[in-house]
Every structure is written in C-alpha cells, then in structure tokens.
Design a protein around this motif. Structure first.
Motif, PDB file in Angstrom:
ATOM      1  N   ALA A 137     -69.378  -4.588  -4.719  1.00 18.78           N
ATOM      2  CA  ALA A 137     -68.930  -3.209  -4.567  1.00 18.78           C
ATOM      3  C   ALA A 137     -69.828  -1.863  -5.364  1.00 18.78           C
ATOM      4  O   ALA A 137     -69.156  -0.249  -6.075  1.00 18.78           O
ATOM      5  CB  ALA A 137     -67.769  -2.726  -5.026  1.00 18.78           C
ATOM      6  N   TYR A 140     -69.215   1.259  -3.036  1.00 19.44           N
ATOM      7  CA  TYR A 140     -68.107   1.860  -3.477  1.00 19.44           C
ATOM      8  C   TYR A 140     -68.187   2.886  -4.922  1.00 19.44           C
ATOM      9  O   TYR A 140     -67.122   3.832  -5.216  1.00 19.44           O
ATOM     10  CB  TYR A 140     -66.616   1.201  -3.305  1.00 19.44           C
ATOM     11  N   TYR A 145     -63.949   3.640  -1.564  1.00 17.70           N
ATOM     12  CA  TYR A 145     -63.870   2.472  -0.545  1.00 17.70           C
ATOM     13  C   TYR A 145     -62.991   3.183   1.038  1.00 17.70           C
ATOM     14  O   TYR A 145     -62.903   2.999   1.852  1.00 17.70           O
ATOM     15  CB  TYR A 145     -62.852   1.153  -0.897  1.00 17.70           C
ATOM     16  N   GLU A 243     -65.835  -8.631   5.071  1.00 17.87           N
ATOM     17  CA  GLU A 243     -64.688  -7.388   3.755  1.00 17.87           C
ATOM     18  C   GLU A 243     -62.971  -7.743   3.779  1.00 17.87           C
ATOM     19  O   GLU A 243     -62.616  -8.138   2.672  1.00 17.87           O
ATOM     20  CB  GLU A 243     -65.341  -5.991   3.944  1.00 17.87           C
ATOM     21  N   THR A 249     -67.594  -8.853  -0.688  1.00 17.59           N
ATOM     22  CA  THR A 249     -68.082  -7.047  -1.194  1.00 17.59           C
ATOM     23  C   THR A 249     -68.907  -6.730  -1.331  1.00 17.59           C
ATOM     24  O   THR A 249     -70.215  -7.212  -1.787  1.00 17.59           O
ATOM     25  CB  THR A 249     -66.668  -6.922  -2.451  1.00 17.59           C
TER      26      THR A 249
END
Ligand code: SF4
Ligand code: SF4
Length: 367
Positions: A137, A140, A145, A243, A249
């Motif tokens: 992640a 993000y 996201y 995803e 992720t």
C-alpha cells in the motif's frame, strides 16, 4: 451532396486506378475499389481509412508527378483521412483539437501535472510526498486508494463512451449497416489482420517506407508498439484483478505477473516509438501530407513518456522520488487517455472499422 477538395481528389484518383488496376495486389484498398463503379463520399471516407500509407502504389505508379495526371494516392488518402478524424469526432466542439493537437497535448500535460501535484501537496503535505514509502500500500500513502481507483475508472469510462460514439459515427457515415457490424466472421478476419499487421507485410517484403526501398522495419516497430501497449494494458487490468478479487495490495513484487507484463510491455514500447520517430526523420516527403506530422510525432512522444515514466517509477519506487514519479507517470497516462479520441489514436478505431467493413464486403462479394 457537398464534397470536400480532399474527397474530390480521392475520387479522381480512384477513377483512374479503377481503370488501370495495376496495384490491385498491394493492399485492401484496390480490391475494395474494384467492387465499385462510382465513389460516393461515404465510399471515399472508407477507402481513405482502409489505406495504411504503405506508399507501394506511389512508387509503382507511372502517373505520379511529374506526370501530368499527378496521382499521389498516399498523400491524397492521408489528407482525407485527417478530414474524417475531424468530421466524425465527438463532441463536435472538440474538432479543433485535431488541428492544434500538439498545443492540446502540451496544455493537457501541464494541467494534469499541476492538478495531480497540487492535490498531492495540498492533501498529503510535502513531508509525505517526498518521503520514502515501502511495502504494501506504499502508493496509497501518497494518493488515497479511493482517488487512485475512482479517477482512472471515470476517465476510462468517459473515453470508452467517446470512442464508441466515434466508431458508430464512422460506421454510419461510411455506409455501414447493422448486419455488417454483426458479421462475426468479418470481425474475426479484421482482428487477425490487426494482430498480424497483415497489410504492413505487403507482398512479403514489407512496405516502401520511409523511402522507395521495401522494408519490414515499420511492421516490426508497429508490432513492438502494439504488443507493448497491449501488455501494459493487460498488466493494469491484472493488477486491478489482484487488488479487488485476490485482495493483494500494490506495489506488487518485481516477479509478480502484473509487473512482469508491464515491464516487458514498457520496454517494447521504448524502441518501437523511438524507431517510428526515427523513420519519420528519414521520410520521403513527396507522398506525405505535412498536415499530420505534428500529431503523429506528438502521439509517439507521449506514448514513449508513458512507458519511460512507468519504468522509472518501477525502478525508483522504494526511494523518496516515488511520489514525484507517481505524479508524473499518472499525469502522462491521464493525458494519453483523455486526448486519445482527438489525436492519432483515432487511426486505430477507424482502421479497425474499415477492416471489418472490408472483410464483410469481400465475404458478400464471394457469395
Ligand atoms: S496507382 Fe497508378 S499504377 Fe496503381 S492502379 Fe492507380 S493508376 Fe494504376
Ligand atoms: S499507400 Fe499503400 S495502402 Fe494506401 S492505397 Fe497505396 S498501396 Fe494501398
């Protein structure tokens, strides 16, 4: 019915060729021409998009300048093709973008960079944007996201709608019918033609491009760009699948399938676009229209930058440069898709439609 100067010139040229027919084995244009005795504007727009600018007929023809008939099919077809891009564009108010394509690209790039960077700095702060983020992640932490999913999906749906509308306009305005469009065999033939770039093969020696010598180089370079783009597109779709369905992720490991496909695709696009740009510098200008050069070059450079920034993001994703590279890459990707229906990419849409129509006509003519 009103006919533009470019349509009238293609009509004049096709009338000569239909009597001569010397070039009938060179490409799909001549067999399609032979199915007609006269040429309406619809026919001419269709034939112009069936021509893939191989120039074989120009170098073979005994009536090219300085002959008084002054036949120059590649140039004439290219000029009409450009007109169809503008005429069948949607919404109509965006027609002017084809004429100011490079300016549009430059402005779009500046706006996209400003919006992406500005938003990132405003909402995340420079400490976050210019810091090192690693592991699951990581992207993000720079762009949330929800934003990273919602914005690209919205752009993709918008572009899909415009492209579908332009395809439908081309189909209708070139005399295509619903039964022809539903002819799955014709689609099968057209898809095969596209996948193998059949017509860039010429008679087995390639095209007379960029000059009067036969060469397969253009075909191989097109293959690199086409399959490179397809692999990158496939990698993006696969990443979304990972995803949303496998709950993995991004960023994905280097040896995961999305990264491998994206890397191979990106690497293929770099020499493909560079080679096509190089061929443009060697181009024999006599059978060319100068009106599309800037648009062609702008498209190739944009695709090159999408690929290059994607690869740089992969290489430097575990460094503090990740935030900047992410913004730059997403900026180029956004510009590529937002401007796609108003630039060289339209060639892919209309060419495919012309190939389907051609396959349908040839099937019917043999019944
Ligand atoms: S391009 Fe010239 S040689 Fe070829 S079919 Fe037309 S008129 Fe004949
Ligand atoms: S330039 Fe090539 S594709 Fe176009 S009409 Fe001539 S031979 Fe056909």
């Amino acid at each position: 019915m009103h006919m533009s100067a470019a349509s009238k010139e293609v009509q004049r040229v096709m009338t000569f060729c239909n009597a001569c027919r010397y070039c009938e084995g060179y490409c799909a244009v001549f067999p399609a021409m032979e199915l007609r005795r006269t040429f309406s504007s619809q026919d001419l727009s269709y034939l112009a998009n069936l021509c893939h600018n191989c120039r074989d007929c120009y170098y073979a023809c005994q009536y090219t300048p300085p002959h008084e008939f002054e036949l120059n099919i590649p140039k004439t077809m290219a000029e009409l093709r450009l007109e169809t891009y503008r005429e069948f564009c949607w919404p109509k108010g965006f027609r002017g973008l084809f004429k100011r394509n490079v300016l549009t690209l430059v402005l779009a790039i500046l706006v996209c960079f400003a919006v992406i960077f500005g938003t990132m700095l405003m909402f995340q702060g420079k400490e976050v944007v210019f810091s090192n983020h690693t592991g699951s992640a990581a992207f993000y932490k720079i762009i949330p996201y929800q934003v990273l999913v919602t914005v690209p999906v919205t752009i993709a749906l918008l572009v899909l709608l415009v492209v579908a509308k332009e395809f439908a306009t081309f189909w209708r305005r070139t005399g295509g019918s619903l039964p022809s469009f539903l002819n799955l065999r014709a689609h099968g033939i057209a898809v095969t033609d596209v996948l193998f770039l059949k017509y860039l093969e010429g008679g087995g020696q390639g095209c007379t491009y960029p000059d009067g010598q036969f060469s397969m180089v253009r075909r191989w370079l097109h293959h690199l760009v086409f399959y490179g783009f397809a692999l990158c597109f496939g990698a993006t779709v696969l990443a979304a699948f990972y995803e949303h369905f496998l709950h993995l992720t991004s960023p994905f490991p280097v040896f995961s399938l999305p990264v491998i496909l994206g890397t191979i695709g990106g690497i293929a696009i770099l020499p493909g676009t560079t080679g096509l740009l190089y061929l443009k510098t060697k181009l024999d200008r006599a059978p060319a229209t100068g009106k599309s050069t800037a648009m062609d070059i702008g498209f190739l450079i944009l695709l090159f930058m999408v690929s290059l920034t994607g690869l740089l993001l992969l290489i430097f994703r575990e460094t503090p440069a990740m935030g900047t590279l992410l913004a730059v890459h997403l900026g180029f990707v956004a510009v590529f898709f937002l401007t796609a229906p108003y630039g060289k990419f339209v060639h892919a849409i209309f060419r495919y439609a012309a190939l389907v129509k051609n396959a349908d006509e040839q099937i019917l003519s043999k019944l």
